[in-house]
Motif scaffolding. Sequence first.
Motif, PDB file in Angstrom:
ATOM      1  N   GLU A 105       0.842  -1.187   0.000  1.00 46.71           N
ATOM      2  CA  GLU A 105       0.000   0.000   0.000  1.00 46.71           C
ATOM      3  C   GLU A 105       0.878   1.238   0.000  1.00 46.71           C
ATOM      4  O   GLU A 105       1.766   1.380   0.844  1.00 46.71           O
ATOM      5  N   ASP A 106       0.635   2.132  -0.947  1.00 52.80           N
ATOM      6  CA  ASP A 106       1.320   3.418  -0.964  1.00 52.80           C
ATOM      7  C   ASP A 106       0.733   4.267   0.165  1.00 52.80           C
ATOM      8  O   ASP A 106      -0.481   4.313   0.350  1.00 52.80           O
ATOM      9  N   LEU A 107       1.582   4.888   0.950  1.00 50.81           N
ATOM     10  CA  LEU A 107       1.141   5.667   2.109  1.00 50.81           C
ATOM     11  C   LEU A 107       1.031   7.159   1.803  1.00 50.81           C
ATOM     12  O   LEU A 107       1.340   7.997   2.640  1.00 50.81           O
ATOM     13  N   GLY A 108       0.568   7.483   0.602  1.00 55.31           N
ATOM     14  CA  GLY A 108       0.429   8.885   0.219  1.00 55.31           C
ATOM     15  C   GLY A 108       1.752   9.531  -0.128  1.00 55.31           C
ATOM     16  O   GLY A 108       1.947  10.720   0.098  1.00 55.31           O
ATOM     17  N   SER A 109       2.669   8.744  -0.676  1.00 56.06           N
ATOM     18  CA  SER A 109       4.007   9.234  -1.007  1.00 56.06           C
ATOM     19  C   SER A 109       3.948  10.344  -2.054  1.00 56.06           C
ATOM     20  O   SER A 109       2.993  10.437  -2.827  1.00 56.06           O
ATOM     21  N   SER A 110       4.988  11.163  -2.094  1.00 61.01           N
ATOM     22  CA  SER A 110       5.072  12.257  -3.064  1.00 61.01           C
ATOM     23  C   SER A 110       5.331  11.763  -4.472  1.00 61.01           C
ATOM     24  O   SER A 110       4.804  12.311  -5.436  1.00 61.01           O
ATOM     25  N   ASN A 111       6.157  10.723  -4.600  1.00 64.65           N
ATOM     26  CA  ASN A 111       6.604  10.285  -5.921  1.00 64.65           C
ATOM     27  C   ASN A 111       5.987   8.979  -6.404  1.00 64.65           C
ATOM     28  O   ASN A 111       6.318   8.502  -7.472  1.00 64.65           O
ATOM     29  N   GLY A 112       5.097   8.385  -5.646  1.00 68.85           N
ATOM     30  CA  GLY A 112       4.368   7.215  -6.104  1.00 68.85           C
ATOM     31  C   GLY A 112       5.110   5.898  -5.911  1.00 68.85           C
ATOM     32  O   GLY A 112       6.296   5.852  -5.599  1.00 68.85           O
ATOM     33  N   THR A 113       4.351   4.817  -6.092  1.00 67.60           N
ATOM     34  CA  THR A 113       4.844   3.454  -5.957  1.00 67.60           C
ATOM     35  C   THR A 113       4.428   2.678  -7.200  1.00 67.60           C
ATOM     36  O   THR A 113       3.312   2.836  -7.687  1.00 67.60           O
ATOM     37  N   ARG A 114       5.334   1.839  -7.695  1.00 66.91           N
ATOM     38  CA  ARG A 114       5.054   1.020  -8.878  1.00 66.91           C
ATOM     39  C   ARG A 114       5.395  -0.436  -8.584  1.00 66.91           C
ATOM     40  O   ARG A 114       6.349  -0.718  -7.878  1.00 66.91           O
ATOM     41  N   ILE A 115       4.605  -1.325  -9.148  1.00 63.08           N
ATOM     42  CA  ILE A 115       4.907  -2.756  -9.115  1.00 63.08           C
ATOM     43  C   ILE A 115       5.111  -3.176 -10.559  1.00 63.08           C
ATOM     44  O   ILE A 115       4.226  -3.004 -11.399  1.00 63.08           O
ATOM     45  N   ASP A 116       6.290  -3.697 -10.841  1.00 60.95           N
ATOM     46  CA  ASP A 116       6.660  -4.105 -12.203  1.00 60.95           C
ATOM     47  C   ASP A 116       6.370  -3.003 -13.221  1.00 60.95           C
ATOM     48  O   ASP A 116       5.881  -3.253 -14.316  1.00 60.95           O
TER      49      ASP A 116
ATOM     50  N   GLU B  40      -2.386   2.723  -6.899  1.00 64.90           N
ATOM     51  CA  GLU B  40      -3.084   3.673  -6.039  1.00 64.90           C
ATOM     52  C   GLU B  40      -3.676   2.847  -4.920  1.00 64.90           C
ATOM     53  O   GLU B  40      -4.325   1.834  -5.165  1.00 64.90           O
ATOM     54  N   GLY B  41      -3.449   3.256  -3.708  1.00 62.21           N
ATOM     55  CA  GLY B  41      -3.972   2.490  -2.582  1.00 62.21           C
ATOM     56  C   GLY B  41      -3.212   1.186  -2.412  1.00 62.21           C
ATOM     57  O   GLY B  41      -1.992   1.169  -2.389  1.00 62.21           O
ATOM     58  N   THR B  42      -3.939   0.075  -2.331  1.00 64.86           N
ATOM     59  CA  THR B  42      -3.361  -1.241  -2.071  1.00 64.86           C
ATOM     60  C   THR B  42      -3.392  -2.093  -3.332  1.00 64.86           C
ATOM     61  O   THR B  42      -4.348  -2.039  -4.094  1.00 64.86           O
ATOM     62  N   ALA B  43      -2.328  -2.892  -3.531  1.00 68.91           N
ATOM     63  CA  ALA B  43      -2.251  -3.781  -4.690  1.00 68.91           C
ATOM     64  C   ALA B  43      -1.547  -5.074  -4.298  1.00 68.91           C
ATOM     65  O   ALA B  43      -0.699  -5.082  -3.403  1.00 68.91           O
ATOM     66  N   PRO B  44      -1.891  -6.187  -4.964  1.00 66.94           N
ATOM     67  CA  PRO B  44      -1.172  -7.449  -4.712  1.00 66.94           C
ATOM     68  C   PRO B  44       0.303  -7.294  -5.058  1.00 66.94           C
ATOM     69  O   PRO B  44       0.663  -6.549  -5.974  1.00 66.94           O
ATOM     70  N   PHE B  45       1.148  -8.006  -4.319  1.00 70.50           N
ATOM     71  CA  PHE B  45       2.594  -7.983  -4.554  1.00 70.50           C
ATOM     72  C   PHE B  45       3.075  -9.426  -4.702  1.00 70.50           C
ATOM     73  O   PHE B  45       3.560 -10.033  -3.754  1.00 70.50           O
ATOM     74  N   PRO B  46       2.923 -10.003  -5.909  1.00 68.59           N
ATOM     75  CA  PRO B  46       3.306 -11.399  -6.123  1.00 68.59           C
ATOM     76  C   PRO B  46       4.816 -11.618  -6.005  1.00 68.59           C
ATOM     77  O   PRO B  46       5.608 -10.706  -6.271  1.00 68.59           O
TER      78      PRO B  46
END
Length: 92
Positions: free
Chosen positions: A62-73, A78-84
């Motif tokens: 889950e991204d905690l409202g970061s300034s620069n965002g979170t990416r998976i692959d 946005e919010g929560t996503a599976p992390f295989p």
Amino acid sequence: MNEDTGIRLRICDSAGKWHITLDGAGPWIIGRDAACEVVISDNRASRRHAVLRRSSRGLVVEDLGSSNGTRIDGRAIEGTAPFPGGSQLQFG
């Protein structure tokens, strides 16, 4: 997901490449703050950037409202996503 199974992460940041094993039930906060369970050295990461949790369906991030965002692959979340297993988590 069994909390007896450690989660092995490979970290690549400005401090170099290293590995960490996360044990227990979590959750684990990831960010630049020294109080985080996973501390990363990268100015693109927020102090408390994301949280990794175990769920009945596996790991989620889950991204905690970061300034620069979170990416998976490479895909922004946005919010929560599976992390295989085997996926790449990117900040900034």
